[in-house]
Design a protein around this motif. Structure first.
Motif, mmCIF file in Angstrom:
data_model
loop_
_atom_site.group_PDB
_atom_site.id
_atom_site.type_symbol
_atom_site.label_atom_id
_atom_site.label_comp_id
_atom_site.label_asym_id
_atom_site.label_seq_id
_atom_site.Cartn_x
_atom_site.Cartn_y
_atom_site.Cartn_z
ATOM 1 N N VAL A 26 0.864 -1.173 0.000
ATOM 2 C CA VAL A 26 0.000 0.000 0.000
ATOM 3 C C VAL A 26 0.902 1.224 0.000
ATOM 4 C CG1 VAL A 26 -1.764 1.295 1.248
ATOM 5 C CG2 VAL A 26 -1.797 -1.201 1.287
ATOM 6 N N TYR A 27 0.650 2.148 -0.910
ATOM 7 C CA TYR A 27 1.496 3.350 -0.993
ATOM 8 C C TYR A 27 0.598 4.581 -1.114
ATOM 9 C CZ TYR A 27 4.947 6.715 -2.479
ATOM 10 O OH TYR A 27 5.750 7.820 -2.550
ATOM 11 N N PRO A 28 0.875 5.630 -0.333
ATOM 12 C CA PRO A 28 1.920 5.776 0.669
ATOM 13 C C PRO A 28 1.573 5.027 1.948
ATOM 14 C CG PRO A 28 0.597 7.735 0.651
ATOM 15 C CD PRO A 28 0.074 6.876 -0.471
ATOM 16 N N GLU A 29 2.542 4.913 2.798
ATOM 17 C CA GLU A 29 2.336 4.174 4.032
ATOM 18 C C GLU A 29 1.409 4.901 4.992
ATOM 19 O OE1 GLU A 29 6.187 3.507 5.581
ATOM 20 O OE2 GLU A 29 6.646 1.875 4.205
ATOM 21 N N VAL A 30 1.401 6.238 4.913
ATOM 22 C CA VAL A 30 0.463 7.046 5.693
ATOM 23 C C VAL A 30 -0.426 7.778 4.703
ATOM 24 C CG1 VAL A 30 0.199 8.932 7.341
ATOM 25 C CG2 VAL A 30 2.086 7.310 7.594
ATOM 26 N N ALA A 31 -1.711 7.513 4.749
ATOM 27 C CA ALA A 31 -2.642 8.101 3.791
ATOM 28 C C ALA A 31 -3.004 9.517 4.207
ATOM 29 C CB ALA A 31 -3.889 7.245 3.684
ATOM 30 N N VAL A 32 -3.043 10.425 3.232
ATOM 31 C CA VAL A 32 -3.376 11.822 3.465
ATOM 32 C C VAL A 32 -4.740 12.112 2.859
ATOM 33 C CG1 VAL A 32 -2.698 14.208 3.021
ATOM 34 C CG2 VAL A 32 -0.951 12.490 3.497
ATOM 35 N N GLY A 42 -3.376 -7.886 -6.585
ATOM 36 C CA GLY A 42 -4.287 -8.341 -7.610
ATOM 37 C C GLY A 42 -4.519 -9.846 -7.584
ATOM 38 N N PRO A 43 -5.183 -10.334 -8.597
ATOM 39 C CA PRO A 43 -5.702 -9.528 -9.721
ATOM 40 C C PRO A 43 -6.925 -8.715 -9.326
ATOM 41 C CG PRO A 43 -6.346 -11.819 -9.964
ATOM 42 C CD PRO A 43 -5.455 -11.782 -8.766
ATOM 43 N N PHE A 44 -6.942 -7.431 -9.750
ATOM 44 C CA PHE A 44 -8.048 -6.536 -9.471
ATOM 45 C C PHE A 44 -8.981 -6.482 -10.671
ATOM 46 C CE2 PHE A 44 -4.542 -4.284 -6.982
ATOM 47 C CZ PHE A 44 -4.852 -4.920 -5.798
ATOM 48 N N THR A 45 -10.243 -6.134 -10.428
ATOM 49 C CA THR A 45 -11.216 -6.003 -11.504
ATOM 50 C C THR A 45 -11.856 -4.625 -11.452
ATOM 51 O OG1 THR A 45 -13.123 -6.781 -10.234
ATOM 52 C CG2 THR A 45 -11.722 -8.468 -11.248
ATOM 53 N N ALA A 46 -12.506 -4.235 -12.542
ATOM 54 C CA ALA A 46 -13.140 -2.926 -12.641
ATOM 55 C C ALA A 46 -14.367 -2.798 -11.760
ATOM 56 C CB ALA A 46 -13.496 -2.637 -14.096
ATOM 57 N N LYS A 47 -14.894 -3.928 -11.264
ATOM 58 C CA LYS A 47 -16.106 -3.902 -10.452
ATOM 59 C C LYS A 47 -15.827 -3.740 -8.964
ATOM 60 C CE LYS A 47 -18.775 -6.729 -13.683
ATOM 61 N NZ LYS A 47 -19.594 -7.962 -13.837
ATOM 62 N N MET A 48 -14.585 -3.711 -8.577
ATOM 63 C CA MET A 48 -14.247 -3.631 -7.159
ATOM 64 C C MET A 48 -14.466 -2.230 -6.603
ATOM 65 S SD MET A 48 -10.904 -6.020 -6.690
ATOM 66 C CE MET A 48 -11.104 -7.808 -6.746
ATOM 67 N N GLU A 54 -16.646 3.584 6.946
ATOM 68 C CA GLU A 54 -18.003 3.518 6.421
ATOM 69 C C GLU A 54 -18.113 4.126 5.030
ATOM 70 O OE1 GLU A 54 -20.555 5.338 9.243
ATOM 71 O OE2 GLU A 54 -20.243 3.804 10.787
ATOM 72 N N GLU A 55 -16.998 4.596 4.495
ATOM 73 C CA GLU A 55 -17.006 5.214 3.179
ATOM 74 C C GLU A 55 -16.773 4.166 2.095
ATOM 75 O OE1 GLU A 55 -17.435 8.456 2.419
ATOM 76 O OE2 GLU A 55 -17.634 9.140 4.495
ATOM 77 N N GLN A 56 -17.649 4.159 1.080
ATOM 78 C CA GLN A 56 -17.438 3.295 -0.078
ATOM 79 C C GLN A 56 -16.918 4.163 -1.215
ATOM 80 O OE1 GLN A 56 -20.252 0.199 -0.823
ATOM 81 N NE2 GLN A 56 -20.027 0.336 -3.054
ATOM 82 N N ILE A 57 -15.766 3.795 -1.746
ATOM 83 C CA ILE A 57 -15.051 4.629 -2.707
ATOM 84 C C ILE A 57 -14.887 3.855 -4.005
ATOM 85 C CG2 ILE A 57 -12.952 5.971 -3.115
ATOM 86 C CD1 ILE A 57 -12.510 5.733 -0.001
ATOM 87 N N ARG A 65 -3.042 -5.392 -11.658
ATOM 88 C CA ARG A 65 -2.210 -5.503 -10.457
ATOM 89 C C ARG A 65 -2.100 -4.181 -9.686
ATOM 90 N NH1 ARG A 65 -1.553 -10.729 -8.874
ATOM 91 N NH2 ARG A 65 -1.279 -12.047 -10.700
ATOM 92 N N GLN A 66 -2.803 -3.153 -10.153
ATOM 93 C CA GLN A 66 -2.650 -1.831 -9.516
ATOM 94 C C GLN A 66 -3.999 -1.122 -9.469
ATOM 95 O OE1 GLN A 66 0.190 0.759 -11.465
ATOM 96 N NE2 GLN A 66 0.941 1.473 -9.508
ATOM 97 N N LEU A 67 -4.365 -0.686 -8.249
ATOM 98 C CA LEU A 67 -5.633 -0.022 -7.999
ATOM 99 C C LEU A 67 -5.356 1.278 -7.247
ATOM 100 C CD1 LEU A 67 -8.610 -0.984 -8.542
ATOM 101 C CD2 LEU A 67 -8.696 -1.608 -6.131
#
Length: 300
Positions: A26-32, A42-48, A54-57, A65-67
């Motif tokens: 996970v990058y960055p290690e501290v989220a701003v 991954g593998p990631f899909t477009a439906k994820m 409680e926030e859905q983003i 392999r990258q989201l």
């Protein structure tokens, strides 16, 4: 910004729709807040979808392999982080530390103040981003009294400082600091008005009001001949001195003098050659060489 240990498990395996999904980093290690966070694995899909507390983003699929997702404007803290698609929720939940961004100064109003000032003229409006109700304003590392207006504005009173350029910064309660924003103090003289003061029969006063006058400032007087004449103006100068502490004698009254009352006011005791009005241009030259523009009057 002081880095806070991130509470994110960097490797997670869980099954969705019969395949193994891996989050390797996970990058960055501290989220701003309002900044991007990238998940590698991954593998990631477009439906994820990303669930952060409680926030859905809705993330952006960069590759299988990258989201990437943007942290919404939420309060700083530790939040559960997971993925979900139409039918499944990730089996393992990660913990992501979210911090408030460092403050930013977008503008100061005004950005230039006078070294000589009226106290009411030194309130500065600071406009920025990521300001907190308990944010502090620093001017060249000196803390200033300030008050919040809203989440994008605060005001502070600038102190009286010598001419120059100073750096203003905002410090948030978590210790994060904005980049410096320039606040300039100027000391160029300026004549704003000239009015008639006391009359001593042979001499009379011209009260010169403006800004950035100093003890030992020089008044340059250019006088044009009366009537129709092509002759150039005569010119003389007076150096400002302290007002007298006792009544002037007759000899002093008959002389032209310039008194420094304060940085906004000079008293010009003028000795007219006649009672006929003539064109006169006044200029102020300060000891440091800075000069005002000419101020034209019609006076005896």
């Amino acid at each position: 910004m002081r880095r806070v240990a991130v509470l994110v498990t960097l490797f997670g395996l869980f099954a969705i729709n019969g395949y193994t999904l891996e989050i390797s980093s996970v990058y960055p290690e501290v989220a701003v807040i309002e900044a991007p966070v990238t998940l590698i694995g991954g593998p990631f899909t477009a439906k994820m979808q990303v669930l952060l507390g409680e926030e859905q983003i809705e993330p952006r699929l960069l590759s299988p392999r990258q989201l990437m997702f943007i942290v919404p404007p939420i309060e700083p803290g530790v939040y559960a982080l997971s993925l979900v698609d139409e039918k499944h929720h990730s089996e393992e939940v990660f913990q992501l530390q979210v911090v408030f961004p460092p403050p930013e100064i977008v503008a100061l109003e005004p950005e230039t103040l006078d070294e000589c000032y009226d106290r009411s003229q030194h309130e500065v409006v600071l406009r920025g981003r990521y300001l907190r109700p308990d944010s502090n304003v620093m001017l060249n590392n000196l803390a200033l009294p300030s008050k919040p207006v809203n989440d994008t504005e605060m005001t502070f009173e600038a102190p009286k400082l010598a001419a120059g350029i100073y750096g203003v910064q905002v410090v948030n309660p978590d210790g994060s600091v904005s980049l410096p924003h320039s606040l300039e103090f100027g000391n160029s003289p300026d004549i704003l008005d000239v009015t008639v003061g006391e009359d001593f029969v042979n001499t009379y006063q011209l009260v010169i009001t403006g800004k950035n006058f100093f003890y030992r400032s020089i008044l340059v007087v250019s006088e044009y001949p009366t009537g129709f004449s092509d002759l150039p103006p005569t010119q003389h100068s007076l150096i400002a001195r302290r007002p007298p502490t006792q009544t002037l004698n007759n000899r002093e009254i008959l002389r032209e003098t310039l008194y420094y009352q304060d940085c906004n006011t000079l008293i010009y005791n003028r000795y007219p050659l006649s009672g006929e009005n003539r064109r006169v241009i006044l200029r102020i030259s300060n000891p440091d060489g800075k000069q005002s523009g000419g101020f034209e009057i019609s006076t005896p």
